[in-house]
Design an enzyme around this catalytic site. Structure first.
Site, short mmCIF file in Angstrom:
data_model
loop_
_atom_site.label_atom_id
_atom_site.label_comp_id
_atom_site.label_asym_id
_atom_site.label_seq_id
_atom_site.Cartn_x
_atom_site.Cartn_y
_atom_site.Cartn_z
N ASN A 156 0.80 -1.24 0.00
CA ASN A 156 0.00 0.00 0.00
C ASN A 156 0.83 1.29 0.00
OD1 ASN A 156 -2.61 -1.30 0.05
ND2 ASN A 156 -2.11 -1.91 2.14
N ARG B 242 -3.91 9.22 -0.38
CA ARG B 242 -4.90 9.11 0.69
C ARG B 242 -4.18 9.27 2.03
NH1 ARG B 242 -7.35 3.73 0.90
NH2 ARG B 242 -8.25 4.63 2.74
N TYR C 26 0.28 10.13 6.76
CA TYR C 26 1.50 9.77 6.05
C TYR C 26 2.12 10.92 5.26
CZ TYR C 26 -0.15 5.11 7.23
OH TYR C 26 -0.58 4.01 7.93
N ASN D 257 10.65 -0.15 4.94
CA ASN D 257 9.35 0.17 5.52
C ASN D 257 8.41 -0.95 5.07
OD1 ASN D 257 6.83 0.98 6.29
ND2 ASN D 257 7.11 3.13 5.69
N ALA E 180 2.15 -2.68 6.69
CA ALA E 180 1.46 -3.47 7.71
C ALA E 180 2.14 -4.83 7.95
CB ALA E 180 0.00 -3.68 7.32
N HIS F 260 3.92 -5.86 11.27
CA HIS F 260 3.30 -6.30 12.52
C HIS F 260 3.05 -7.79 12.60
CE1 HIS F 260 3.06 -2.03 12.87
NE2 HIS F 260 2.26 -1.92 11.83
N ASP G 32 12.59 -13.53 9.37
CA ASP G 32 13.58 -14.59 9.12
C ASP G 32 14.53 -14.20 7.99
OD1 ASP G 32 12.45 -16.02 11.14
OD2 ASP G 32 11.44 -17.48 9.85
N GLU H 20 14.88 -0.21 10.04
CA GLU H 20 13.41 -0.24 9.93
C GLU H 20 12.93 1.21 9.94
OE1 GLU H 20 11.56 -2.00 13.33
OE2 GLU H 20 9.54 -1.78 12.53
N HIS I 54 9.60 3.97 9.44
CA HIS I 54 8.16 4.24 9.33
C HIS I 54 7.92 5.74 9.24
CE1 HIS I 54 7.21 0.10 10.24
NE2 HIS I 54 8.10 0.16 11.21
N LEU I 55 6.96 6.11 8.43
CA LEU I 55 6.59 7.52 8.33
C LEU I 55 5.88 7.98 9.59
CD1 LEU I 55 5.31 7.23 4.69
CD2 LEU I 55 7.17 8.75 5.40
N SER I 56 4.89 7.18 10.01
CA SER I 56 4.16 7.50 11.25
C SER I 56 4.87 6.85 12.43
CB SER I 56 2.72 6.99 11.13
OG SER I 56 2.71 5.56 11.14
N ARG J 289 -0.19 4.67 17.79
CA ARG J 289 -1.44 4.40 17.07
C ARG J 289 -2.15 3.18 17.69
NH1 ARG J 289 0.00 4.54 10.86
NH2 ARG J 289 -2.29 4.56 10.73
N ARG K 166 -0.54 -2.12 16.09
CA ARG K 166 0.65 -1.60 15.42
C ARG K 166 1.85 -1.52 16.36
NH1 ARG K 166 -1.22 0.70 10.42
NH2 ARG K 166 -3.38 1.39 10.62
O1 CA2 Z 1 4.05 4.60 9.27
C1 CA2 Z 1 4.42 3.78 8.42
O2 CA2 Z 1 5.30 4.02 7.61
C2 CA2 Z 1 3.71 2.42 8.35
O3 CA2 Z 1 4.68 1.43 8.02
C3 CA2 Z 1 2.69 2.53 7.24
C4 CA2 Z 1 1.80 1.29 7.12
C5 CA2 Z 1 1.20 0.92 8.47
O4 CA2 Z 1 0.47 -0.30 8.35
C6 CA2 Z 1 2.27 0.77 9.54
O5 CA2 Z 1 1.62 0.48 10.76
C7 CA2 Z 1 3.07 2.04 9.67
C8 CA2 Z 1 0.62 1.53 6.15
C9 CA2 Z 1 1.01 1.86 4.78
C10 CA2 Z 1 -0.25 2.19 4.02
O6 CA2 Z 1 0.02 3.36 3.30
C11 CA2 Z 1 -1.03 4.05 2.76
C12 CA2 Z 1 -0.68 5.20 2.08
C13 CA2 Z 1 -1.66 5.97 1.53
C14 CA2 Z 1 -2.98 5.58 1.63
C15 CA2 Z 1 -3.31 4.43 2.31
C16 CA2 Z 1 -2.33 3.66 2.86
#
Ligand code: CA2
Length: 153
Positions: A16, A23, A28, A79, A82, A85, A92, A103, A105-107, A112, A116
């Site tokens: 994603n 979105r 993000y 990155n 999901a 998790h 592995d 590792e 992550h943007l958020s 959250r 997560r």
């Molecule tokens: O914060 C991050 O970089 C995450 O790896 C982003 C993942 C999330 O599942 C992790 O918990 C944290 C989600 C990526 C989905 O990205 C989207 C981007 C735009 C619209 C919808 C989803």
């Protein structure tokens, strides 16, 4: 000029993340995946590193890319989306990789939803950068460069 080949860093994105910029900008940011790859590529070049990138929505593609990086890439910045998790196959594969693993992550997943808060990648990562948005890409490359210069993996 040195005859040494330019060390290669592999940047991996999971499911994603190809939708970045389209979105959920409040979580993000508004930058696209291509913007982040460009940031990382520039940062790598500034540190004398080359950057390869792969995004996939398929767990097996990421596992295969990690296998191909063995003995070829000096570091992996990942990155996993999901997959972070629950994807023990990534745990592995990264555990069998002998270079630096960051590792990214943007958020900040720890701020959250509870699901997560677990990362199966963290135990096999050299370190984690989270919650700093797009700035995390330059920081991740800088961390790789520093770790390589100090001989730490
Ligand atoms: O914060 C991050 O970089 C995450 O790896 C982003 C993942 C999330 O599942 C992790 O918990 C944290 C989600 C990526 C989905 O990205 C989207 C981007 C735009 C619209 C919808 C989803």
């Amino acid at each position: 000029m040195s005859d040494e080949p330019t060390p290669v860093v592999l940047l991996l994105h999971g499911p994603n993340l190809n939708l970045l910029g389209e979105r959920e900008p409040e979580i993000y940011g508004s930058a696209t995946l291509a913007d982040h790859v460009a940031t990382a590529t520039e940062a790598a070049a500034a540190h004398g590193l080359a950057l390869e990138h792969l995004q996939s929505n398929a767990e097996s593609d990421l596992v295969d890319a990690i296998h191909r990086a063995r003995g070829r890439c000096v570091a992996i910045i990942v990155n996993p989306g999901a997959l972070t998790h629950y994807a023990w196959s990534l745990h592995d594969a990264l555990g069998a990789y002998d270079g630096v693993v960051i590792e990214l992550h943007l958020s900040n997943p720890n701020g959250r939803e509870p699901w997560r808060h677990t990362s199966v990648v963290a135990p096999v990562a050299t370190g984690t950068i989270a919650g700093l948005g797009g700035h995390g890409y330059a920081l991740a490359v800088e961390a790789v460069a520093r770790l390589l210069s100090t001989g730490r993996t």
